[in-house]
Enzyme design. Structure first.
Site, PDB file in Angstrom:
ATOM      1  N   SER A 128      53.864 -80.977   7.397  1.00 28.52           N
ATOM      2  CA  SER A 128      54.179 -79.842   6.534  1.00 28.52           C
ATOM      3  C   SER A 128      55.580 -80.019   5.947  1.00 28.52           C
ATOM      4  CB  SER A 128      54.143 -78.544   7.339  1.00 28.52           C
ATOM      5  OG  SER A 128      54.747 -77.480   6.628  1.00 28.52           O
ATOM      6  N   TYR A 167      55.543 -72.449  14.000  1.00 31.41           N
ATOM      7  CA  TYR A 167      54.880 -73.377  13.070  1.00 31.41           C
ATOM      8  C   TYR A 167      55.789 -74.561  12.760  1.00 31.41           C
ATOM      9  CZ  TYR A 167      52.169 -74.777   8.911  1.00 31.41           C
ATOM     10  OH  TYR A 167      51.418 -75.461   7.978  1.00 31.41           O
TER      11      TYR A 167
HETATM   12  C1  GCO Z   1      55.107 -70.013   5.210  1.00 25.24           C
HETATM   13  C2  GCO Z   1      54.033 -70.953   4.717  1.00 25.24           C
HETATM   14  C3  GCO Z   1      54.382 -72.393   5.055  1.00 25.24           C
HETATM   15  C4  GCO Z   1      53.361 -73.339   4.436  1.00 25.24           C
HETATM   16  C5  GCO Z   1      53.564 -74.729   4.909  1.00 25.24           C
HETATM   17  C6  GCO Z   1      52.499 -75.658   4.399  1.00 25.24           C
HETATM   18  O1  GCO Z   1      54.819 -69.122   6.010  1.00 25.24           O
HETATM   19  O2  GCO Z   1      56.258 -70.225   4.753  1.00 25.24           O
HETATM   20  O3  GCO Z   1      52.789 -70.618   5.291  1.00 25.24           O
HETATM   21  O4  GCO Z   1      54.409 -72.539   6.469  1.00 25.24           O
HETATM   22  O5  GCO Z   1      52.070 -72.927   4.771  1.00 25.24           O
HETATM   23  O6  GCO Z   1      54.798 -75.158   4.467  1.00 25.24           O
HETATM   24  O7  GCO Z   1      52.722 -76.941   4.877  1.00 25.24           O
END
Ligand code: GCO
Length: 251
Positions: free
Chosen positions: A142, A155
């Site tokens: 990501s 995440y």
């Molecule tokens: C957020 C987004 C990111 C994107 C991610 C994709 O909450 O800022 O969901 O997490 O989904 O960058 O790779």
């Protein structure tokens, strides 16, 4: 000097979390490049619909329904996978929230789904790749493997870990002609980001922060995935290919 080959005919590709969204788009692109694709997910009915859609377009596809976050499920499913020439570790979830109040359950769920699953499935298929002396593993990292924003701590930690797991796999398996690389999407319009795009403020921020001036689509990711899965990338290893419209290149 032969032209680089992007063809995947004769290859079998497993894409985790591929009954919809980015995973389905990546599986479809690999199938269009000639691969026989194994779609994976936990919902058998959704998987069957996804396989039927690919077959309706003339592509070669099968379903492999198992939970990639469950070690015993992965071990039980492995014999039924057959030869896996290309593995795309795509499965991922988001559980946004401030770290100071984040539950351990939300932390664990994201780390297990976005990071540990890649370890479990790669550990299952790597021995066959090593024995055959060839293989491709593509970890869907990501933009957040390198950049964070508030409420995405679990995440970002998982995707940052997946970037380093990619390099660790390269360190151990490159000598067996296994190429392990990361594909790092930026802000792509999917079910996971829909709530963000629906917020006019966030939508406007993404469009102004991204040099391309738009959100990406799952289709924007497919060429990079086919490249990394193909013979054209046989000397690319341990790299993270970012597809984000330029966002991570500018301040
Ligand atoms: C957020 C987004 C990111 C994107 C991610 C994709 O909450 O800022 O969901 O997490 O989904 O960058 O790779």
């Amino acid at each position: 000097m032969s032209a680089p080959s992007f063809h995947l005919s004769g290859r079998r590709a497993l894409v985790t979390g591929s009954s919809q969204g980015i995973g389905f788009a990546l599986a479809r692109a690999l199938a269009a490049a000639g691969a026989h694709v194994l779609l994976n997910g936990r919902d058998a009915a959704k998987l069957d619909r996804a396989v039927a859609a690919l077959r309706a377009d003339g592509f070669s596809a099968e379903a492999r329904c198992f939970d990639v976050t469950d070690e015993s499920a992965v071990l039980a499913a492995t014999p039924q996978l057959g030869v896996v020439d290309v593995l795309v570790n795509n499965t991922g979830i988001h559980r946004r929230g401030p770290l100071a109040t984040m539950s351990l359950a939300d932390w664990d769920a994201v780390l297990k789904t976005n990071l540990t699953s890649a370890f479990l499935v790669s550990r299952a298929v790597a021995p066959g790749m090593i024995e055959r002396g060839a293989g491709k593993i593509i970890n869907v990292c990501s933009l957040m493997s390198d950049l964070a924003r508030p409420t995405t701590g679990n995440y970002a930690a998982a995707k940052g870990g997946l970037k380093m797991l990619t390099r660790a796999m390269c360190a151990e398996w490159a000598k067996h002609n296994v190429q392990v690389n990361g594909l790092a999407p930026g802000y792509i319009l999917t079910e996971m980001t829909q709530p963000l795009a629906a917020d006019p403020k966030f939508d406007g921020w993404i469009k102004s922060r991204t040099p391309a001036g738009r959100w990406g689509s799952a289709d924007d990711l497919t060429g990079a995935c086919v490249f990394l899965a193909s013979p054209a990338a046989d000397f690319v290893n341990g790299q993270i290919l970012t597809v984000d419209g330029g966002l991570s290149a500018v301040i």
